[in-house]
Write an enzyme that holds these catalytic residues in place. Structure first.
Site, PDB file in Angstrom:
ATOM      1  N   ASN A  42       0.832  -1.209   0.000  1.00 24.50           N
ATOM      2  CA  ASN A  42       0.000   0.000   0.000  1.00 24.50           C
ATOM      3  C   ASN A  42       0.857   1.246   0.000  1.00 24.50           C
ATOM      4  O   ASN A  42       1.651   1.403  -0.949  1.00 24.50           O
ATOM      5  CB  ASN A  42      -1.155  -0.044   1.014  1.00 24.50           C
ATOM      6  CG  ASN A  42      -0.813  -0.298   2.453  1.00 24.50           C
ATOM      7  OD1 ASN A  42      -0.284  -1.321   2.797  1.00 24.50           O
ATOM      8  ND2 ASN A  42      -1.135   0.620   3.321  1.00 24.50           N
ATOM      9  N   ASP A  43       0.727   2.141   0.952  1.00 24.76           N
ATOM     10  CA  ASP A  43       1.309   3.478   0.829  1.00 24.76           C
ATOM     11  C   ASP A  43       2.804   3.526   0.474  1.00 24.76           C
ATOM     12  O   ASP A  43       3.592   2.769   1.047  1.00 24.76           O
ATOM     13  CB  ASP A  43       1.199   4.226   2.164  1.00 24.76           C
ATOM     14  CG  ASP A  43      -0.151   4.106   2.818  1.00 24.76           C
ATOM     15  OD1 ASP A  43      -1.057   3.513   2.235  1.00 24.76           O
ATOM     16  OD2 ASP A  43      -0.290   4.627   3.940  1.00 24.76           O
ATOM     17  N   GLN A  59       4.575   0.321   2.252  1.00 24.38           N
ATOM     18  CA  GLN A  59       3.838  -0.561   3.152  1.00 24.38           C
ATOM     19  C   GLN A  59       3.721  -1.917   2.471  1.00 24.38           C
ATOM     20  O   GLN A  59       3.228  -2.009   1.335  1.00 24.38           O
ATOM     21  CB  GLN A  59       2.443   0.012   3.427  1.00 24.38           C
ATOM     22  CG  GLN A  59       2.454   1.217   4.337  1.00 24.38           C
ATOM     23  CD  GLN A  59       2.725   0.817   5.787  1.00 24.38           C
ATOM     24  OE1 GLN A  59       1.865   0.295   6.455  1.00 24.38           O
ATOM     25  NE2 GLN A  59       3.940   1.075   6.248  1.00 24.38           N
ATOM     26  N   ARG A 171      -1.476   9.078  13.349  1.00 26.62           N
ATOM     27  CA  ARG A 171      -0.399   8.336  12.666  1.00 26.62           C
ATOM     28  C   ARG A 171       0.150   9.068  11.439  1.00 26.62           C
ATOM     29  O   ARG A 171      -0.291  10.131  11.084  1.00 26.62           O
ATOM     30  CB  ARG A 171      -0.883   6.950  12.250  1.00 26.62           C
ATOM     31  CG  ARG A 171      -2.102   6.943  11.351  1.00 26.62           C
ATOM     32  CD  ARG A 171      -2.450   5.514  10.914  1.00 26.62           C
ATOM     33  NE  ARG A 171      -3.755   5.431  10.296  1.00 26.62           N
ATOM     34  CZ  ARG A 171      -4.888   5.171  10.953  1.00 26.62           C
ATOM     35  NH1 ARG A 171      -4.876   4.985  12.260  1.00 26.62           N
ATOM     36  NH2 ARG A 171      -6.039   5.127  10.305  1.00 26.62           N
TER      37      ARG A 171
HETATM   38  C1  FRU Z   1      -3.188   4.564   4.593  1.00 25.06           C
HETATM   39  C2  FRU Z   1      -2.892   3.828   5.892  1.00 25.06           C
HETATM   40  C3  FRU Z   1      -2.103   4.681   6.865  1.00 25.06           C
HETATM   41  C4  FRU Z   1      -1.419   3.640   7.708  1.00 25.06           C
HETATM   42  C5  FRU Z   1      -1.106   2.566   6.706  1.00 25.06           C
HETATM   43  C6  FRU Z   1      -1.162   1.164   7.232  1.00 25.06           C
HETATM   44  O1  FRU Z   1      -3.460   3.693   3.546  1.00 25.06           O
HETATM   45  O2  FRU Z   1      -4.081   3.366   6.493  1.00 25.06           O
HETATM   46  O3  FRU Z   1      -2.868   5.590   7.602  1.00 25.06           O
HETATM   47  O4  FRU Z   1      -0.275   4.132   8.344  1.00 25.06           O
HETATM   48  O5  FRU Z   1      -2.047   2.711   5.656  1.00 25.06           O
HETATM   49  O6  FRU Z   1      -0.766   0.253   6.246  1.00 25.06           O
END
Ligand code: FRU
Length: 494
Positions: A42-43, A59, A171
């Protein structure tokens, strides 16, 4: 890294070696977009350039293409085209990050790179996970060589450093500097039900104190993820990924969105967040992060995906061992108060065999291509279809990206796998650039005034492209693949 961490890194390495051959064979594997070696991505995190080298962390849930506990994966490159996968520098090996090394940022200095991330802890039990049952801290790690990172033994900020008015959802640290002082924004969900960002300041990147909140006058969603305070073209902007906006015909069409506010005034004192413009109008875009590279460019990379889409559309690559990818790096520039995002010029170096196609209404393109269309002045019609299932249309007032869907009860059929239509209000359109990879399109209008990103899943080799409308000039290039070195995972480079 401690022993627990080293064991986990080893287990990840084994998983990657076992699954990589299958992922590598997938015809939908991307050619010029970063994706996970295996599993889920992800991110984008920790974007920076240090000593000439670009770093892209992300991520990463390597064990399951549907997600799971997040660690950070790491790619590096000297030129944004030739990449090396460097493994997983941050894994869940401390009590304060045992349920996820969540998103964060990097700060590059002469003597190395510091990473700042969210340590996520989720207690097992009957909790709502909003007001109880979870912990989030801001933690840090440092590296001299940009490859191996040592975590600080203690977090920099914990729950007690966050205001009482916030839930446990705080976060995603992102750092910037102004007048020799460091500032960190954190995304948050207030008990009042409003999303907001917290701003901390520091002289040394280690001791941080709360400076203020950054919020809108009236609530704008219940949670802001991945805030990013940055300067470009002399102005300051706050990018956020808000959750809980009402979905509309032209705005916030996805489950969550991402966009930027203009910061009017001084963010350290009197200021207002003005407007909100979405970075991208497509189906698959979230949690972007910017960084300033050594040549001074502001570059943005987004996650070409979204959380919680399961009921609406899907990515069939999950059955082939991987899911999601990052967008191409986009250079951000400011023009009359607006932010344009357009592929960095390095992407042009992947172009080959350019063909001028002006006047043609149909042609065959390979799976990965770059199509540039200039429109006649005053044009009020354009239609481009790709692979008999994706259509992009302009009518002088709006643009629309749509996927042909199967019949009723057809599930996630068609090349959009459940994706339907996304729109933007657009007028005076003069140019369209479609960057198409095997299973992703990024459509840039007027050199980045608006962008549509979407995953799509055409079968077979080659794509039929049909074009009609007031086209002045049209050129198509085949796109070469980037090179990504996976350290000889299966004896070859990709
Ligand atoms: C955004 C998010 C962030 C978090 C991360 C967890 O997509 O939810 O807020 O830190 O992904 O994977």
């Amino acid at each position: 890294m401690n022993e627990k961490g080293m064991d986990l890194v080893e287990a990840i390495r084994r998983e990657e070696e076992a699954r990589f051959p299958m992922v590598k064979e997938d015809p939908w594997r991307l050619r010029f977009h970063l994706m996970p070696p295996v599993g889920w991505l992800n991110d984008p995190n920790g974007l920076c350039q240090a000593d000439g080298i670009y770093h892209v962390f992300f991520q990463y849930a390597p064990f399951d293409p549907e997600g799971g506990t997040k660690v950070w994966g790491h790619y590096e490159s000297a030129d944004l085209l030739n990449w090396r996968y460097c493994g997983t520098p941050l894994v869940t090996d401390e009590p304060f990050d045992r349920d996820g090394v969540y998103s964060g940022c990097a700060w590059a200095q002469e003597d190395g790179i510091s990473l700042f991330y969210t340590g996520n802890v989720k207690h097992r039990g009957d909790y709502d996970y909003i007001l109880s049952g979870r912990e989030a801290v801001v933690a840090a790690a440092r590296s001299r060589d940009g490859i191996r990172f040592e975590k600080n033994p203690r977090p920099l900020l914990t729950q007690k450093d966050f205001p009482e008015s916030y839930t446990l959802h705080v976060r995603d640290p992102k750092i910037c500097r102004r007048d020799q002082v460091y500032y960190m924004v954190l995304g948050g969900r207030k008990k009042s039900g409003a999303g907001a960002a917290l701003l901390y300041e520091s002289q040394d990147l280690e001791r941080w104190s709360l400076k203020r909140e950054l919020e809108t006058e009236t609530p704008f969603g219940y949670m802001w993820e991945c805030p990013d305070l940055f300067e470009t073209g002399g102005g300051w902007f706050l990018s956020v990924s808000p959750q809980g906006l009402v979905r509309g015909k032209y705005e916030s069409q996805n489950v969550y969105t991402a966009g930027w506010f203009s910061v009017k005034g001084d963010f350290r004192g009197n200021c207002r967040l003005e407007g909100f413009t979405e970075w991208d109008k497509g189906f698959d875009f979230y949690a972007p992060q910017t960084f300033r590279d050594e040549s001074g460019r502001t570059i943005l990379i987004g996650w070409a995906g979204l959380p919680d889409i399961r009921d609406e559309y899907e990515n069939p690559t999950a059955q082939r061992g991987w899911q999601h990818a990052l967008t191409v790096p986009r250079q951000i520039s400011e023009k009359d108060g607006e932010l344009l995002s357009f592929p960095v010029r390095e992407i042009d170096l992947l172009r080959k065999d350019g063909r001028e196609l002006t006047g043609r209404t149909q042609f065959a393109a390979p799976e990965a291509f770059d199509l540039e269309i200039d429109l006649e002045e005053g044009a009020d019609f354009l239609s481009v279809s790709i692979a008999e299932g994706l259509t992009f249309r302009y009518n002088g007032r709006e643009t629309e990206l749509s996927f042909q869907r199967g019949g009723e009860n057809a599930g996630f059929s068609g090349i959009g796998r459940g994706r339907g239509t996304r729109r933007a209000l657009t007028s005076g359109l003069r140019s369209v650039r479609i960057l198409a990879d095997t299973s992703m399109v990024e459509i840039f209008l007027d050199r980045g005034r608006q962008v549509f990103t979407a995953r799509y899943y055409p079968e077979g080799e080659g794509r039929t492209v049909r074009v009609s409308g007031s086209v002045r000039r049209m050129t198509c290039w085949d796109m070469d693949a980037m090179r990504v070195d996976y350290g000889g995972m299966d004896g070859t480079e990709i």
